[in-house]
Design a protein around this motif. Structure first.
Motif, PDB file in Angstrom:
ATOM      1  N   ASN A  26       0.820  -1.210   0.000  1.00 35.45           N
ATOM      2  CA  ASN A  26       0.000   0.000   0.000  1.00 35.45           C
ATOM      3  C   ASN A  26       0.852   1.258   0.000  1.00 35.45           C
ATOM      4  O   ASN A  26       0.429   2.304  -0.498  1.00 35.45           O
ATOM      5  N   ALA A  27       2.063   1.168   0.551  1.00 33.09           N
ATOM      6  CA  ALA A  27       2.977   2.319   0.496  1.00 33.09           C
ATOM      7  C   ALA A  27       3.359   2.619  -0.949  1.00 33.09           C
ATOM      8  O   ALA A  27       3.392   3.782  -1.375  1.00 33.09           O
ATOM      9  N   ILE A  28       3.639   1.578  -1.716  1.00 34.51           N
ATOM     10  CA  ILE A  28       4.001   1.770  -3.125  1.00 34.51           C
ATOM     11  C   ILE A  28       2.799   2.258  -3.920  1.00 34.51           C
ATOM     12  O   ILE A  28       2.913   3.161  -4.767  1.00 34.51           O
ATOM     13  N   ALA A  30       0.345   4.006  -2.824  1.00 34.34           N
ATOM     14  CA  ALA A  30       0.128   5.407  -2.450  1.00 34.34           C
ATOM     15  C   ALA A  30       1.109   6.320  -3.168  1.00 34.34           C
ATOM     16  O   ALA A  30       0.726   7.359  -3.725  1.00 34.34           O
ATOM     17  N   GLU A  31       2.383   5.940  -3.156  1.00 39.10           N
ATOM     18  CA  GLU A  31       3.408   6.759  -3.818  1.00 39.10           C
ATOM     19  C   GLU A  31       3.115   6.912  -5.300  1.00 39.10           C
ATOM     20  O   GLU A  31       3.150   8.013  -5.856  1.00 39.10           O
ATOM     21  N   GLU A  32       2.815   5.781  -5.962  1.00 42.80           N
ATOM     22  CA  GLU A  32       2.531   5.825  -7.401  1.00 42.80           C
ATOM     23  C   GLU A  32       1.302   6.687  -7.690  1.00 42.80           C
ATOM     24  O   GLU A  32       1.275   7.429  -8.676  1.00 42.80           O
ATOM     25  N   SER A  33       0.285   6.582  -6.838  1.00 46.62           N
ATOM     26  CA  SER A  33      -0.974   7.300  -7.084  1.00 46.62           C
ATOM     27  C   SER A  33      -0.796   8.809  -7.031  1.00 46.62           C
ATOM     28  O   SER A  33      -1.262   9.532  -7.913  1.00 46.62           O
ATOM     29  N   VAL A  34      -0.114   9.297  -5.980  1.00 45.14           N
ATOM     30  CA  VAL A  34      -0.032  10.749  -5.805  1.00 45.14           C
ATOM     31  C   VAL A  34       1.040  11.388  -6.674  1.00 45.14           C
ATOM     32  O   VAL A  34       0.977  12.581  -6.963  1.00 45.14           O
ATOM     33  N   VAL A  35       2.023  10.586  -7.104  1.00 43.93           N
ATOM     34  CA  VAL A  35       3.097  11.142  -7.933  1.00 43.93           C
ATOM     35  C   VAL A  35       2.772  11.018  -9.421  1.00 43.93           C
ATOM     36  O   VAL A  35       3.040  11.930 -10.201  1.00 43.93           O
ATOM     37  N   SER A  36       2.160   9.879  -9.817  1.00 41.49           N
ATOM     38  CA  SER A  36       1.942   9.645 -11.245  1.00 41.49           C
ATOM     39  C   SER A  36       0.490   9.444 -11.644  1.00 41.49           C
ATOM     40  O   SER A  36       0.202   9.149 -12.792  1.00 41.49           O
ATOM     41  N   ALA A  44      -0.026  -0.500  -9.939  1.00 46.51           N
ATOM     42  CA  ALA A  44       0.747  -1.020  -8.805  1.00 46.51           C
ATOM     43  C   ALA A  44      -0.090  -2.018  -8.017  1.00 46.51           C
ATOM     44  O   ALA A  44       0.409  -3.076  -7.599  1.00 46.51           O
ATOM     45  N   GLY A  45      -1.371  -1.705  -7.809  1.00 47.33           N
ATOM     46  CA  GLY A  45      -2.260  -2.645  -7.134  1.00 47.33           C
ATOM     47  C   GLY A  45      -2.433  -3.932  -7.908  1.00 47.33           C
ATOM     48  O   GLY A  45      -2.501  -5.026  -7.326  1.00 47.33           O
ATOM     49  N   LEU A  46      -2.477  -3.824  -9.233  1.00 50.04           N
ATOM     50  CA  LEU A  46      -2.600  -5.018 -10.065  1.00 50.04           C
ATOM     51  C   LEU A  46      -1.391  -5.942  -9.903  1.00 50.04           C
ATOM     52  O   LEU A  46      -1.529  -7.171  -9.962  1.00 50.04           O
ATOM     53  N   GLY A  47      -0.205  -5.358  -9.693  1.00 48.03           N
ATOM     54  CA  GLY A  47       0.982  -6.175  -9.494  1.00 48.03           C
ATOM     55  C   GLY A  47       0.844  -7.059  -8.274  1.00 48.03           C
ATOM     56  O   GLY A  47       1.146  -8.262  -8.319  1.00 48.03           O
ATOM     57  N   ALA A  48       0.373  -6.470  -7.171  1.00 49.36           N
ATOM     58  CA  ALA A  48       0.174  -7.242  -5.940  1.00 49.36           C
ATOM     59  C   ALA A  48      -0.934  -8.277  -6.122  1.00 49.36           C
ATOM     60  O   ALA A  48      -0.832  -9.414  -5.645  1.00 49.36           O
ATOM     61  N   THR A 111       6.044   0.911 -13.796  1.00 45.49           N
ATOM     62  CA  THR A 111       7.044   0.910 -12.729  1.00 45.49           C
ATOM     63  C   THR A 111       6.485   0.338 -11.441  1.00 45.49           C
ATOM     64  O   THR A 111       7.066  -0.566 -10.838  1.00 45.49           O
ATOM     65  N   GLY A 112       5.367   0.867 -10.972  1.00 47.66           N
ATOM     66  CA  GLY A 112       4.755   0.382  -9.742  1.00 47.66           C
ATOM     67  C   GLY A 112       4.294  -1.051  -9.866  1.00 47.66           C
ATOM     68  O   GLY A 112       4.354  -1.816  -8.898  1.00 47.66           O
ATOM     69  N   PHE A 113       3.803  -1.433 -11.036  1.00 48.19           N
ATOM     70  CA  PHE A 113       3.365  -2.812 -11.275  1.00 48.19           C
ATOM     71  C   PHE A 113       4.512  -3.780 -11.036  1.00 48.19           C
ATOM     72  O   PHE A 113       4.353  -4.793 -10.345  1.00 48.19           O
ATOM     73  N   ARG A 114       5.679  -3.469 -11.580  1.00 44.79           N
ATOM     74  CA  ARG A 114       6.845  -4.344 -11.402  1.00 44.79           C
ATOM     75  C   ARG A 114       7.277  -4.384  -9.940  1.00 44.79           C
ATOM     76  O   ARG A 114       7.629  -5.436  -9.411  1.00 44.79           O
ATOM     77  N   LYS A 115       7.246  -3.229  -9.281  1.00 46.29           N
ATOM     78  CA  LYS A 115       7.652  -3.173  -7.871  1.00 46.29           C
ATOM     79  C   LYS A 115       6.800  -4.087  -7.004  1.00 46.29           C
ATOM     80  O   LYS A 115       7.309  -4.915  -6.245  1.00 46.29           O
TER      81      LYS A 115
END
Length: 226
Positions: A26-28, A30-36, A44-48, A111-115
């Motif tokens: 959720n930290a990732i 959140a970061e991806e959402s507010v920055v990009s 990013a959520g789909l990655g998890a 990026t967030g997806f891979r993370k």
């Protein structure tokens, strides 16, 4: 025993209860959402979520249980996950310094997806879930859904008991995760658009969370190797 619609709804609640608590994923997000923007947060959520789907398939095949029997697997996963979290924390620090306001442009959404995918696949807690509760979801029996809710699970134990091994429960479970990865980035984006300082603050908080979990994983991995 709960009816089919109630079982599906219980699965949704269960998926939300597991996806919502604060943590590195959720930290990732959140970061991806507010920055990009929302797309990046959703991806990013789909990655998890994809990692959970992979573990689901591996649990069906019995492979996750086989891996867990090797004593070296969990310590290595702790160390690998800890290092990855610290590495991603450095990226969050850079974002916190660079982001002066909310923006829809920036890094690619991949990026967030891979993370989150890589972190989830090396997360011993996620593997542990599928070795225990995940197996229980697949096998015929019963599940005390609200007993797994963070902090209040003990008080809610016995409130909602549903049949496991049901396709409705499994569909509801992944549906609950899907609801979270759609709604959580949307809420962050809405807040970010109203407050310019929100983006760097969330990126900084994400870095703190990742450093904390990264350090914890490194300590746990080291202890398990000794």
């Amino acid at each position: 025993m709960a009816s089919l619609p109630i079982t599906a709804l219980a699965g949704v609640i269960f998926g939300l209860a597991l996806a919502a608590p604060p943590g590195p994923m959720n930290a990732i997000i959140a970061e991806e959402s507010v920055v990009s923007g929302w797309t990046a947060g959703f991806r990013a959520g789909l990655g998890a979520m994809l990692a959970d789907a992979i573990f689901f398939v591996l649990t069906l095949a019995g492979i996750v249980a086989v891996l867990d029997r090797a004593p070296i697997v969990r310590p290595v996963l702790y160390l690998a996950g800890g290092c990855l979290m610290l590495y991603f924390a450095l990226g969050a620090v850079r974002e916190a310094r660079a982001a002066t306001s909310f923006t829809e442009t920036g890094r690619t959404a991949a990026t967030g997806f891979r993370k989150t995918l890589v972190l989830s696949l090396t997360n011993p807690y996620q593997i542990g879930f599928w070795l225990t509760v995940g197996v229980g979801l697949l096998e015929p029996g019963t599940l005390d859904v609200l007993a797994y809710a963070p902090a209040i699970g003990e008080a809610l134990a016995g409130t909602l008991i549903v049949q496991t091994g049901s396709p409705a429960l499994l569909l509801g479970f992944f549906g609950g995760i899907a609801v979270w990865i759609v709604a959580y980035p949307a809420a962050l984006v809405a807040a970010g658009r109203r407050v310019d300082a929100f983006a760097p603050a969330v990126a900084a908080l994400s870095a703190v969370v990742l450093v904390g979990f990264g350090a914890l994983f490194l300590v746990l991995g080291t202890l398990r190797l000794t």
